[in-house]
Write a protein that holds these residues in place. Structure first.
Motif, PDB file in Angstrom:
ATOM      1  N   GLU A  48       0.786  -1.201  -0.084  1.00  0.00           N
ATOM      2  CA  GLU A  48      -0.128  -0.012   0.032  1.00  0.00           C
ATOM      3  C   GLU A  48       0.820   1.230  -0.202  1.00  0.00           C
ATOM      4  OE1 GLU A  48      -3.292   0.677   2.363  1.00  0.00           O
ATOM      5  OE2 GLU A  48      -3.892  -1.475   2.542  1.00  0.00           O
ATOM      6  N   LEU A  52       0.748   4.046  -2.894  1.00  0.00           N
ATOM      7  CA  LEU A  52       0.332   5.508  -2.389  1.00  0.00           C
ATOM      8  C   LEU A  52       1.403   6.439  -2.866  1.00  0.00           C
ATOM      9  CD1 LEU A  52      -1.467   7.233  -0.989  1.00  0.00           C
ATOM     10  CD2 LEU A  52      -0.216   6.933   1.363  1.00  0.00           C
ATOM     11  N   GLU A  78      -6.599   7.773  -1.960  1.00  0.00           N
ATOM     12  CA  GLU A  78      -5.917   6.704  -1.562  1.00  0.00           C
ATOM     13  C   GLU A  78      -5.208   6.904  -0.018  1.00  0.00           C
ATOM     14  OE1 GLU A  78      -7.036   5.857  -5.328  1.00  0.00           O
ATOM     15  OE2 GLU A  78      -5.803   7.285  -4.741  1.00  0.00           O
ATOM     16  N   MET A  82      -4.720   4.683   3.290  1.00  0.00           N
ATOM     17  CA  MET A  82      -3.760   4.280   3.856  1.00  0.00           C
ATOM     18  C   MET A  82      -3.613   4.782   5.509  1.00  0.00           C
ATOM     19  SD  MET A  82      -0.744   2.766   3.680  1.00  0.00           S
ATOM     20  CE  MET A  82       0.799   2.506   4.572  1.00  0.00           C
ATOM     21  N   THR A  85      -5.659   2.450   7.483  1.00  0.00           N
ATOM     22  CA  THR A  85      -4.887   1.231   7.676  1.00  0.00           C
ATOM     23  C   THR A  85      -3.973   1.301   8.825  1.00  0.00           C
ATOM     24  OG1 THR A  85      -5.174   0.543   5.136  1.00  0.00           O
ATOM     25  CG2 THR A  85      -3.069  -0.458   6.512  1.00  0.00           C
ATOM     26  N   TRP A 201      -5.639 -12.057   1.162  1.00  0.00           N
ATOM     27  CA  TRP A 201      -5.631 -10.871   0.465  1.00  0.00           C
ATOM     28  C   TRP A 201      -5.724 -11.327  -1.156  1.00  0.00           C
ATOM     29  CZ3 TRP A 201      -1.751 -14.743   0.909  1.00  0.00           C
ATOM     30  CH2 TRP A 201      -0.946 -14.853  -0.010  1.00  0.00           C
ATOM     31  N   ALA A 233      -5.446  -4.402   5.811  1.00  0.00           N
ATOM     32  CA  ALA A 233      -5.245  -3.327   5.211  1.00  0.00           C
ATOM     33  C   ALA A 233      -6.234  -3.289   4.008  1.00  0.00           C
ATOM     34  CB  ALA A 233      -3.831  -3.490   4.263  1.00  0.00           C
ATOM     35  N   ALA A 234      -6.507  -2.487   3.045  1.00  0.00           N
ATOM     36  CA  ALA A 234      -7.593  -2.302   2.226  1.00  0.00           C
ATOM     37  C   ALA A 234      -7.803  -3.869   1.447  1.00  0.00           C
ATOM     38  CB  ALA A 234      -7.324  -1.421   1.179  1.00  0.00           C
ATOM     39  N   ASP A 235      -6.679  -4.328   1.135  1.00  0.00           N
ATOM     40  CA  ASP A 235      -6.959  -5.781   0.345  1.00  0.00           C
ATOM     41  C   ASP A 235      -6.284  -6.749   1.071  1.00  0.00           C
ATOM     42  OD1 ASP A 235      -8.289  -4.658  -1.921  1.00  0.00           O
ATOM     43  OD2 ASP A 235      -6.487  -4.166  -2.861  1.00  0.00           O
TER      44      ASP A 235
END
Length: 405
Positions: A48, A52, A78, A82, A85, A201, A233-235
């Motif tokens: 990430e 970013l 984004e 982050m 996260t 993930w 995290a996002a993914d």
């Protein structure tokens, strides 16, 4: 404030800078990880962070190339993802501050180098003044939005159920001694049972809820209760499945192979009992994730048992890297030929040096396998059978370590 009233030297510098973007992004991430090792230990955050960084620098360069007023530059959304996260990992805004400071320093250093080599001396001072003002403004705005997003997220979850669960999991993973009954009630997850930890993930963006849906499907498939899930995290999703005994989870990997489709991937830790097992299984699943997340073409489901030796050997990546180089020598080089020879030798050794079986695995002719093994042996400088364990381990580490990517 504008870049320039005439064809902008800054725009020209931005065009040159964009040609170094990949190298600059990698340098920024490595410098941040060196200053904040906690970020580098987690491939999800590291990935990430790199994305970013690239998004932010591209936004700045696009504005510079088009002579936009820097105050109109839009900080990528984004940045807020982050920030959230980082909060969910229990990190404070000081982390964002340090990251922005490091990024600004490296960008400014690179910009100075380009300016000194391309801008006429008579224009250099004015170009650098405008450049510094623009870079400083963008960095300050970026930091402001990141910290604001972190504060908003902290306020949103402070005192809530999510916050308590995240803090409780962090305490367990840090080895803090807590009452098992109290923890189980708080998490609504029985920490006294056997635990199988997973990291789920995606190699590319997925719709919200996809990772959780996969996790719930895996738990239901083995008859387990609702698993404990934490968004890392996002993914990336951390998950634990509790079962009365280890037997109930024994078929999880095989079930996952049937259930998990691209771009989702799963790393599975060993099943272990109690709070220590909760922590141990998670650590092992993270180790598998660290080794495999860098390879988007790798298997969709991986277990710690499959990679246990390589994961153990790669715990000190610097030493593991040196071990690979000293064992494989020229065979470790990053060329298509060496990659083909390494894979052939790896399968050949895995098949107990049986060329017909290796040829079946590699879908090539037996004679081709023998020729490649002979060439690999020539590059090694010694018969691989003389150091079979070392060569086998080195070949596996060469596939997995991100230091070779």
């Amino acid at each position: 404030m504008v870049w320039s009233d005439e064809p902008s030297r800054i725009a020209q510098l931005a065009e040159l800078f964009s040609q170094q973007l990949d190298a600059v992004g990698a340098e920024i991430v490595e410098a941040i990880v060196e200053s904040l090792p906690l970020l580098g230990n987690d491939p999800a955050i590291r990935a990430e962070l790199l994305m970013l960084t690239m998004w932010n620098v591209r936004s700045f360069l696009a504005a510079a190339r088009s002579d936009d007023d820097p105050s109109t530059i839009v900080v990528p959304p984004e940045t807020k993802l982050m920030a959230r996260t980082l909060v969910h990992r229990g990190l404070e805004p000081e982390v964002a501050y340090e990251g922005c400071r490091i990024a600004e320093h490296i960008i400014w250093k690179r910009w100075l180098e380009l300016s000194a080599g391309t801008v006429a001396p008579a224009e250099l001072a004015s170009v650098l003044r405008r450049s510094h003002a623009a870079i400083s403004w963008f960095s300050t705005e970026l930091l402001h939005q990141a910290i604001e997003a972190m504060r908003e997220e902290q306020v949103q979850i402070a005192g809530g159920d999510l916050s308590r669960r995240i803090k409780m999991v962090r305490l367990l993973l840090d080895g803090v001694q807590l009452d098992d009954d109290m923890v189980s009630r708080s998490l609504r997850y029985d920490v006294r049972r056997e635990h199988t930890a997973l990291v789920i993930w995606a190699d590319s963006g997925v719709r919200p809820g996809v990772l959780r849906s996969v996790g719930l499907s895996l738990a239901r498939a083995i008859g387990a209760p609702v698993p404990l899930m934490i968004a890392a995290a996002a993914d990336v999703l951390w998950m634990w499945i509790a079962t009365p005994t280890a037997d109930e989870a024994s078929g999880l990997a095989g079930i996952a192979v049937d259930l998990v489709d691209a771009p989702v991937r799963v790393a599975i830790g060993p099943t272990s009992p109690g709070v220590d097992g909760f922590r141990r299984s998670h650590d092992r699943a993270l180790a598998v994730h660290r080794m495999t997340a860098i390879d988007p073409d790798g298997a969709r489901v991986l277990t710690h048992r499959e990679l246990e030796v390589a994961a153990l050997a790669s715990s000190d990546e610097g030493s593991a890297h040196d071990f690979v180089l000293s064992t494989l020598g020229g065979l470790a080089e990053d060329t298509p030929l060496c990659e083909r020879l390494r894979e052939t030798l790896r399968v050949y050794l895995d098949m107990a040096e049986n060329a017909p079986r290796a040829s079946e695995q590699l879908h090539t002719h037996r004679n081709t396998v023998l020729q490649r093994v002979a060439r690999a042996t020539e590059i090694l400088g010694y018969p691989p059978g003389e150091r079979r364990l070392a060569v086998t381990l080195a070949l596996e580490l060469r596939r997995r370590l991100h230091t070779f990517r």
